[in-house]
Design an enzyme around this catalytic site. Structure first.
Site, PDB file in Angstrom:
ATOM      1  N   GLU A   1      -1.880  22.566   2.183  1.00 41.21           N
ATOM      2  CA  GLU A   1      -3.031  21.671   2.034  1.00 41.21           C
ATOM      3  C   GLU A   1      -4.243  22.450   1.548  1.00 41.21           C
ATOM      4  O   GLU A   1      -4.514  23.553   1.992  1.00 41.21           O
ATOM      5  CB  GLU A   1      -3.342  20.971   3.373  1.00 41.21           C
ATOM      6  CG  GLU A   1      -4.362  19.845   3.207  1.00 41.21           C
ATOM      7  CD  GLU A   1      -4.574  19.030   4.474  1.00 41.21           C
ATOM      8  OE1 GLU A   1      -3.609  18.805   5.218  1.00 41.21           O
ATOM      9  OE2 GLU A   1      -5.719  18.607   4.709  1.00 41.21           O
ATOM     10  N   ASP A  42       1.084  23.862   7.082  1.00 40.43           N
ATOM     11  CA  ASP A  42      -0.194  23.327   7.555  1.00 40.43           C
ATOM     12  C   ASP A  42      -0.845  24.426   8.403  1.00 40.43           C
ATOM     13  O   ASP A  42      -0.560  24.539   9.591  1.00 40.43           O
ATOM     14  CB  ASP A  42       0.036  22.063   8.390  1.00 40.43           C
ATOM     15  CG  ASP A  42      -1.273  21.520   8.949  1.00 40.43           C
ATOM     16  OD1 ASP A  42      -2.240  21.414   8.188  1.00 40.43           O
ATOM     17  OD2 ASP A  42      -1.327  21.220  10.153  1.00 40.43           O
ATOM     18  N   ASP A  81       1.389  19.182  13.833  1.00 44.46           N
ATOM     19  CA  ASP A  81       1.248  20.208  12.788  1.00 44.46           C
ATOM     20  C   ASP A  81       2.489  20.281  11.906  1.00 44.46           C
ATOM     21  O   ASP A  81       2.387  20.471  10.689  1.00 44.46           O
ATOM     22  CB  ASP A  81       0.972  21.579  13.420  1.00 44.46           C
ATOM     23  CG  ASP A  81      -0.254  21.549  14.314  1.00 44.46           C
ATOM     24  OD1 ASP A  81      -1.366  21.504  13.778  1.00 44.46           O
ATOM     25  OD2 ASP A  81      -0.080  21.529  15.548  1.00 44.46           O
TER      26      ASP A  81
END
Lengths: 173, 173
Positions: free
Chosen positions: B69, B8, B141
């Site tokens: 992502e 992330d 995170d």
């Protein structure tokens, strides 16, 4: 003599320009090219082309320092994201080689190359060709990369004269 | 057994999550942490911390595949640029190790972990803890990194059942 690698990052084409600068600030053209990234299958592969291409240039030309355009505000979130990704990949490639990276804003580059912070992009490209005594018209991304390298060369020469580091030289301007 | 590294990316903290998945799609927690990048002197040094940190994790845990992502649209140009730079640096670090990288949109991750594409971030983090049988509350995170790793694990297991690759599995959904 110090060798400077200038980078103009972009997700489709990343401009690369290499110059030599002596203690007096005189610059000599060494190499330039746009690294074309469009051939890659997907975005991660494009970043790989960028890192592999930059790493190969660093190994071949052995620059001492790196200069890259600082981005304050991009036009829109989508282009900012794409530009940021290319910038992050390019910076990664050179910091992993322990090269010092200096960042210059577009107005600083225009001021250093044309003498006016509000100069047009075409004027910058034209002046880069004149300063480096190039006979043929420069590809736009490569010209921008040479421009940031020239900016760093000038800042560096000023800093040497003043006996300070490049960052201090700018902040005194 | 396949080991998946989920990332992330963020310019202040980059979440990292590592899981193992078997052919049936069962996932087991291996490791997670936020790589904290705030200590660096300047932006290029921050990207170096990110690349060095990720490279060390790849060497220690030897993941087979990477999931990250996909960002369609960031909130504003400034945050998009920062996020993009971290994303570009993170992808560079793993593609240089020849690891295959799969990208998943936030809605795909929410669908895979919570079952609804419109789920809240907190629900995703809660479900990640449950699915991986973690006793303590996850740092945000790191939780997001584990979530994208879980998504890839599920897509991969579905793909294996269907005899197609992961990208095809998603496009059939």
């Amino acid at each position: 003599m110090t060798r400077i690698l200038g980078i103009d990052p972009g997700s489709q084409r990343t401009g690369v320009g290499i110059i030599d600068v002596d203690a007096a600030g005189k610059v000599v053209h060494v190499h330039h090219l746009p690294l074309v990234l469009l051939g890659a299958d997907d975005f991660p592969q494009r970043m790989k082309l960028l890192v592999v291409g930059l790493t190969a240039l660093v190994e071949e030309y052995r620059p001492d320092e790196v200069a890259i355009e600082k981005v304050f505000m991009a036009r829109n979130p989508d282009s900012a994201l794409k530009l940021g990704q290319a910038r992050g990949a390019a910076i990664s490639a050179v910091v992993m080689r322990d090269l010092p990276v200096s960042e210059y804003a577009a107005t600083e580059i225009k001021l250093a190359v044309v003498g006016r912070g509000g100069a047009e992009k075409q004027q910058v490209q034209h002046m880069v060709g004149l300063m480096l005594n190039l006979k043929t018209k420069l590809q736009a991304d490569a010209a921008d990369a040479l421009a940031v390298a020239i900016t760093h060369a000038h800042v560096r020469a000023t800093a040497l004269r003043l006996g300070v580091n490049a960052r201090q030289a700018w902040s005194r301007k």
